[in-house]
Design a protein around this motif. Sequence first.
Motif, PDB file in Angstrom:
ATOM      1  N   PRO A 199       0.929  -1.145  -0.075  1.00 32.52           N
ATOM      2  CA  PRO A 199      -0.265   0.012   0.070  1.00 32.52           C
ATOM      3  C   PRO A 199       0.820   1.511   0.007  1.00 32.52           C
ATOM      4  O   PRO A 199       1.585   1.534   1.029  1.00 32.52           O
ATOM      5  CB  PRO A 199      -0.757  -0.038   1.143  1.00 32.52           C
ATOM      6  N   PRO A 200       0.894   2.054  -0.728  1.00 31.91           N
ATOM      7  CA  PRO A 200       1.811   3.164  -1.033  1.00 31.91           C
ATOM      8  C   PRO A 200       1.520   4.244  -0.100  1.00 31.91           C
ATOM      9  O   PRO A 200       2.681   4.923   0.218  1.00 31.91           O
ATOM     10  CB  PRO A 200       1.586   3.618  -2.715  1.00 31.91           C
ATOM     11  N   VAL A 201       0.394   4.610   0.278  1.00 32.16           N
ATOM     12  CA  VAL A 201       0.258   5.668   1.116  1.00 32.16           C
ATOM     13  C   VAL A 201       0.895   5.460   2.618  1.00 32.16           C
ATOM     14  O   VAL A 201       1.795   6.381   2.977  1.00 32.16           O
ATOM     15  CB  VAL A 201      -1.101   6.266   1.310  1.00 32.16           C
ATOM     16  N   PRO A 202       0.778   4.275   3.442  1.00 24.12           N
ATOM     17  CA  PRO A 202       1.361   4.094   4.596  1.00 24.12           C
ATOM     18  C   PRO A 202       2.914   3.958   4.460  1.00 24.12           C
ATOM     19  O   PRO A 202       3.458   4.615   5.143  1.00 24.12           O
ATOM     20  CB  PRO A 202       0.867   2.836   4.908  1.00 24.12           C
ATOM     21  N   LEU A 203       3.422   3.492   3.212  1.00 21.15           N
ATOM     22  CA  LEU A 203       4.502   3.459   2.912  1.00 21.15           C
ATOM     23  C   LEU A 203       5.286   4.968   2.862  1.00 21.15           C
ATOM     24  O   LEU A 203       6.543   5.026   3.571  1.00 21.15           O
ATOM     25  CB  LEU A 203       4.992   2.676   1.688  1.00 21.15           C
ATOM     26  N   LEU A 204       4.583   5.747   2.243  1.00 22.05           N
ATOM     27  CA  LEU A 204       5.014   7.253   1.950  1.00 22.05           C
ATOM     28  C   LEU A 204       5.082   7.723   3.344  1.00 22.05           C
ATOM     29  O   LEU A 204       6.177   8.412   3.570  1.00 22.05           O
ATOM     30  CB  LEU A 204       3.953   7.725   1.052  1.00 22.05           C
ATOM     31  N   VAL A 205       4.385   7.527   4.177  1.00 24.56           N
ATOM     32  CA  VAL A 205       4.288   8.062   5.408  1.00 24.56           C
ATOM     33  C   VAL A 205       5.659   7.898   6.396  1.00 24.56           C
ATOM     34  O   VAL A 205       6.183   8.589   6.840  1.00 24.56           O
ATOM     35  CB  VAL A 205       3.169   7.856   6.159  1.00 24.56           C
ATOM     36  N   VAL A 206       5.699   6.389   6.324  1.00 28.75           N
ATOM     37  CA  VAL A 206       7.002   5.681   6.968  1.00 28.75           C
ATOM     38  C   VAL A 206       7.999   6.360   6.609  1.00 28.75           C
ATOM     39  O   VAL A 206       8.961   6.835   7.288  1.00 28.75           O
ATOM     40  CB  VAL A 206       6.915   4.278   6.964  1.00 28.75           C
ATOM     41  N   ALA A 207       8.160   6.571   5.245  1.00 36.23           N
ATOM     42  CA  ALA A 207       9.459   6.738   4.792  1.00 36.23           C
ATOM     43  C   ALA A 207       9.636   8.148   4.748  1.00 36.23           C
ATOM     44  O   ALA A 207      11.008   8.505   5.166  1.00 36.23           O
ATOM     45  CB  ALA A 207       9.457   6.587   3.125  1.00 36.23           C
ATOM     46  N   ALA A 208       8.490   9.095   5.077  1.00 33.14           N
ATOM     47  CA  ALA A 208       8.634  10.646   5.380  1.00 33.14           C
ATOM     48  C   ALA A 208       9.302  10.555   6.650  1.00 33.14           C
ATOM     49  O   ALA A 208      10.262  11.534   6.980  1.00 33.14           O
ATOM     50  CB  ALA A 208       7.544  11.244   5.027  1.00 33.14           C
ATOM     51  N   ILE A 209       8.747   9.935   7.531  1.00 36.45           N
ATOM     52  CA  ILE A 209       9.405   9.987   9.017  1.00 36.45           C
ATOM     53  C   ILE A 209      10.733   9.606   8.887  1.00 36.45           C
ATOM     54  O   ILE A 209      11.432  10.448   9.699  1.00 36.45           O
ATOM     55  CB  ILE A 209       8.418   9.152   9.813  1.00 36.45           C
ATOM     56  N   GLY A 210      11.138   8.532   8.490  1.00 35.73           N
ATOM     57  CA  GLY A 210      12.291   8.176   8.610  1.00 35.73           C
ATOM     58  C   GLY A 210      13.372   8.992   7.873  1.00 35.73           C
ATOM     59  O   GLY A 210      14.336   9.346   8.430  1.00 35.73           O
ATOM     60  N   LEU A 211      12.907   9.775   6.665  1.00 32.99           N
ATOM     61  CA  LEU A 211      13.713  10.693   5.841  1.00 32.99           C
ATOM     62  C   LEU A 211      14.031  11.949   6.932  1.00 32.99           C
ATOM     63  O   LEU A 211      15.003  12.352   6.978  1.00 32.99           O
ATOM     64  CB  LEU A 211      12.902  11.234   4.576  1.00 32.99           C
TER      65      LEU A 211
END
Lengths: 305, 311
Positions: free
Chosen positions: B125-137
Amino acid sequence: MGNDHSHAPAGAVHTRRIAIALAITATIFGAEVFGAIITGSLALLIDAAHMLTDVFGLTMALVAARLMSRPTSAKRTWGFARAEVLAALGQATVLLAVGLFVFVEGIQRLFAPPEIASGELIIFGIIGLVANVASIAVLAGGRSANFNLRAAFLEVVNDALGSVAVIISAVVISLTGFYRADSIVAMLIGALIIPRTLKLLKETISVLLETTPTGLDLDDVRAHILGLPHVVAVHDLHASQVATNLPVISAHVVVDEKCFRDGTAPAVLDDLQKCVATHFPVSIEHSTFQLEPASHAEHEDAVHT
Amino acid sequence: MARSEQHSHGSHDHASATTNRSRLGWAIAIVATVLIVEIVGAVATGSLALLADAGHMASDLIGLIVALVATIVAARPATERHSFGFQRVEVFAALFNGLLLIGVAAFVAIEGVSRLITPDDVQIPPVPLLVVAAIGLIANFAALMLLRGGASSSLNMRGAYLEVFGDLLGSATVIVASLVILFTGFAPADAIASLVIAAMIIPRAVSLLRDVIRVLLQQTPVETDVAEIRSHILAEEGVVDVHDVHVWAVTTGKNIFSAHVVVEPAVFERGDSGRLLDRLSMCLSAHFDVRHSTFQIEPAEHAQHEEHLHP
């Protein structure tokens, strides 16, 4: 460092024997890894890891001797002497990793023992044993009675015992279906290997950390140096080991001003070098002493004891 | 060495060691916080992507803790057992981080290739992935900025920096990949992204390891030219020959030098060897970056009865 039976210098006569033993051991190592995969045996895996130490030891005896005799260069002022130590660190790390894996996996398998192909396991066990015996025969022929003989003999017997244990567990499994035998044997072999691996790891790390060679007490060395005629003070005393048989020492020694005028400085230097080469359990052939008049130390910016 | 520096370069070295320690401390705090948030999030949502990223963060955290412990141990003063002090410990930490980086990168690459060959049935699922990655970033960027200042000061700090850098790249490529998936539906983007990460991390890790191994093998530091040092020494008045020249580093930048210098008998007769020593020490510290030198000044006949001579 490495294996005990790799210490003996590989003379021209021995090189061929070592090469043959290496070829046998390396082949068996490959066969045992393959065997561990197809039979699912943990005992065979740890025996293979043990075999790897032999492969390593023999490779060292063969290659390191040649590598280490290569002349030093501007890039490597100590030559390749340290390569041996770093390689031993690598070997110990691999062994330790396999050992830990075997224990974790072995304990799990005691609760839920998986099936082991015991017929194949016997074959691989016998191959390992035969190869060990062959290596002993090849190496034994070339060995004169020396220091390492006993240690080397024990090491080789140890290897053979591993193979015997694998065969016994395979027989037990095929007769009784007691699959736990494999895990038990694996952990037994592991228990034999891990203490030695930890010792090797400790030794290599201490060399790489530039620790003072074992058996050399720098306080003692300092007292000896201060006891020599004309010596006033010692500072910047450093000792370390480049490789197993290459301890080195350096020190700044403050001597009487008059030594530099009446020509006794070279004699003091001789005394110093003889002292570190002969007075201590560790004989240091490679020493560097900076003889300085008291006036020099005053404008050195890095004086310490 | 450690003690000696407190005399000569004391204030500077000490200050930079303390800053490096606080840099690592803050970076650890950031990474640990994000790790906890991600684990809680993974448990709450059941997201595999979150859990995978938490795995990354965990390896990061271990690397940073190892680096921090190493800086603390390295600051201990020299003892009789460790006459060169403990700075070498930092090189071990860098070795650990280099190997950890290569391990993680290899794992990511293998995963990427296997997913390219046999694509997962599970749609990410791209949206949760995007959120996680943004936090990590964001977290990794903050940690990276903290560590960047210290990265050139030691191999250890460079290793810690690379750990975080790897994670930052990971987060960035994941963001790009999830955007691509979101807008084009091109599923292999994720696997390709992992290959890109591996390709960017492995060369840096290898270069770190090469420097680490150079130190551990007692090789001459890269910036030191032994031939030039020899010619400088030979140019001094009264010097006939130089042998047993050794240059190595306890850790990068902490170079140790020793040499046996053969001089004319007249130097000893005139009582000049003390002054020659001054000139040699001065020349070395002025022209080359050597912290600790030992010159054995000897008459020609001494060299003849030394056991082993080499250039």
